[in-house]
Design an enzyme around this catalytic site. Structure first.
Site, PDB file in Angstrom:
ATOM      1  N   HIS A   1       0.806  -1.221   0.000  1.00 39.69           N
ATOM      2  CA  HIS A   1       0.000   0.000   0.000  1.00 39.69           C
ATOM      3  C   HIS A   1       0.844   1.279   0.000  1.00 39.69           C
ATOM      4  O   HIS A   1       0.512   2.231   0.723  1.00 39.69           O
ATOM      5  CB  HIS A   1      -0.942   0.018   1.212  1.00 39.69           C
ATOM      6  CG  HIS A   1      -1.877  -1.141   1.273  1.00 39.69           C
ATOM      7  ND1 HIS A   1      -2.442  -1.597   2.446  1.00 39.69           N
ATOM      8  CD2 HIS A   1      -2.346  -1.963   0.295  1.00 39.69           C
ATOM      9  CE1 HIS A   1      -3.224  -2.643   2.193  1.00 39.69           C
ATOM     10  NE2 HIS A   1      -3.183  -2.874   0.893  1.00 39.69           N
ATOM     11  N   PRO A   2       1.923   1.389  -0.781  1.00 37.93           N
ATOM     12  CA  PRO A   2       2.670   2.653  -0.797  1.00 37.93           C
ATOM     13  C   PRO A   2       1.790   3.793  -1.290  1.00 37.93           C
ATOM     14  O   PRO A   2       1.036   3.641  -2.252  1.00 37.93           O
ATOM     15  CB  PRO A   2       3.842   2.364  -1.744  1.00 37.93           C
ATOM     16  CG  PRO A   2       3.402   1.210  -2.579  1.00 37.93           C
ATOM     17  CD  PRO A   2       2.506   0.395  -1.710  1.00 37.93           C
TER      18      PRO A   2
END
Length: 538
Positions: free
Chosen positions: A469-470
């Protein structure tokens, strides 16, 4: 189509496919979608459990690695990212989660009018076709399916009852804005197959005469004339090409490559651009900063009954059986994936809302996408929902084909370290609660010898990994904020004809998986773009 279109969309992923559909919908505007990877034809994209096959795929996955992280014992962390139509929605874990109400109200409170929960909710409803039926927070007419898991699993049922003993309510719908509880995840699947944004949004739009889709087309930079974006340079088939935009260039290349492209185009920290000989179009210190990600801590338990997906995958008969279940009925493990059980809860006493999330998996492996263990196993994958640690994306050179430097700085914030330890302790409490405890044979990892806070923290540093989930690297904020990259309509500050539409615009990470929030962001952005095209700037 000519070498000039109205809108250029860079990146055919979770956001790009949405934009390609919505911007070409009325037939007025010519749109070109450029995707660096191939079409989404690989069979493992479309079988839900197939992301184990795409996790390390050399073509469908960018296969990034972070820089050595000093907070993680100097390890490089593997960061898979989708490289095909649908982007990461074609290779992800299919979890359908919006986050909680407070996430979006926090965005609005940081100087981004129109991004509160009540503002975003109509777009969440617009995008979804939820099999739970219509409701105040649910939609049933949208392109993206939210499908419930129909077949109970004994491990997940035990998890739900164990959660009840810890005071967690059973939830059927985790997407009302209040997600504290335990239950089954909904998935982005349709009739037992993956429903990526390429399937949901791009496939219905493919025949439109003014929509052009180019795959294996990697954008190298945005072309600029003064402070206006005029088009892009890209490589396709070994040759460099130029495409001009009459109206806008929209970067939807994701939280790693959108800031990389901004920097390569002269928009970023002046000292970084000068270091690599890139002329500065605009000194923007926030480009690439504010990197956030959910750190995944995976506790693995051996199960005392042969009821796990490990057991089904280890034998030829088991493989044949689940294969037939999918082929004949579009059911069984292949239609669901790995992580079925959802838990959102509070590990820290000061937290007013859930601060950790579990992806409870009915199989176990040394790493996500790895080979299953030779025993019956399950995984308690837990992450801190709102980390305070911040990292950075920086180009390594002026070469657009060289992956940028990625430094997440996991666990650099004191709260994150305390929450990681508390999350492991909570996972152990959950595993020790009846009736789940009656199915747990032993704790395989980290193991019973890891007891003190220091030992638990060391385990988190040694085995922690991304949960994919960057976000936050071109964050939204007012022009008065020196670290903001885009405004509340996702226009790059001080640059005409350029927007960013993907997870990089998130000021702070949402409390859950990022795919559905990115689709919502793209739906909103499409309205902004069409409004601006007709002068209806409302």
């Amino acid at each position: 189509m000519a070498d000039k279109v109205d809108y250029i969309i860079v990146g055919g992923g979770s956001a790009g496919c949405v934009l390609a559909n919505r911007l070409s919908e009325n037939g007025k505007y010519s749109v070109c979608l450029l995707e660096a990877g191939p079409p989404d034809r690989n069979i493992w994209i479309h079988i839900p459990i197939g992301y184990g096959k795409t996790m390390f795929h050399k073509t469908l996955n960018w296969g990034f690695y972070t820089d050595p992280d000093p907070n993680m014992l100097g390890r490089k962390i593997y960061w898979p990212r989708g490289r095909t139509l649908g982007g990461s929605s074609s290779i992800n874990g299919l979890i359908y989660i919006r986050g909680q109400k407070q996430d979006y109200d926090r965005w609005a409170g940081q100087g981004n009018p129109g991004w509160g929960w009540d503002d975003c909710l109509p777009y969440f409803r617009k995008l979804e076709n939820n099999d739970l039926g219509p409701g105040p927070t649910r939609g049933t007419q949208g392109p993206l399916n939210a499908s419930s898991i129909k077949t109970p699993h004994p491990l997940v049922e035990a998890l739900i009852r164990a959660g009840d003993t810890l005071g967690l309510r059973r939830l059927q719908d985790f997407n009302t804005g209040d997600l504290e509880g335990v239950g089954y995840y909904q998935l982005t699947t349709r009739n037992g197959k993956r429903c990526s944004t390429a399937v949901a949004y791009l496939d219905p739009a493919r025949g439109r005469p003014k929509l052009r889709i180019e795959t294996d087309a990697q954008v190298m930079a945005v072309t600029m004339q003064g402070k206006r974006a005029t088009g892009v340079r890209y490589r396709k088939g070994g040759t460099q090409r130029t495409l001009a935009a009459n109206r806008e260039v929209i970067l939807s290349a994701g939280a790693i490559q959108s800031p990389q492209l901004l920097q390569l185009s002269g928009l970023g920290p002046a000292e970084l651009l000068a270091e690599h000989g890139i002329p500065v179009v605009k000194d923007m210190s926030g480009v690439g900063k504010n990197l956030q990600d959910h750190l995944q801590i995976r506790l693995i338990y051996e199960v005392n009954k042969p009821i796990t997906t490990n057991d089904q995958l280890r034998s030829l008969w088991g493989q044949a059986r689940i294969g037939l279940q999918w082929l004949l009925f579009r059911g069984g493990p292949l239609a669901i994936g790995i992580n079925q059980g959802a838990v959102f809860c509070r590990a820290m006493p000061e937290s007013a809302t859930p601060d950790i999330q579990f992806h409870f998996g009915t199989l176990s492996a040394d790493m996500a996408g790895g080979d299953v263990h030779p025993f019956s196993g399950c995984t308690y994958s837990v992450c801190q929902l709102r980390p305070e640690s911040r990292g950075e994306i920086r180009i390594r050179s002026a070469d657009p084909f060289e992956a940028p430097s990625m430094q997440p700085n996991y666990l650099s914030a004191e709260l994150d370290r305390r929450t990681a330890v508390a999350a492991v302790k909570y996972a152990r409490r959950l595993a020790a609660a009846a009736p789940l405890s009656q199915l747990m044979e032993r704790e395989y990892r980290p193991g019973p010898d890891v007891r003190s806070d220091d030992e638990i923290l060391h385990f988190c540093r040694e085995y922690g990994a991304t949960i994919f989930h960057p976000s936050g690297t071109a964050r939204m904020g007012p022009a008065s904020d020196p670290g903001a990259v885009v405004d509340a309509r996702l226009k790059v500050h001080g640059i005409d004809g350029l927007r960013v539409v993907d997870a990089s615009i998130m000021p702070t990470l949402v409390s859950g998986n990022t795919n559905v929030p990115v689709v919502m962001v793209a739906e909103r952005a499409a309205d902004f773009i069409l409004q601006d095209a007709t002068g209806r700037n409302t």
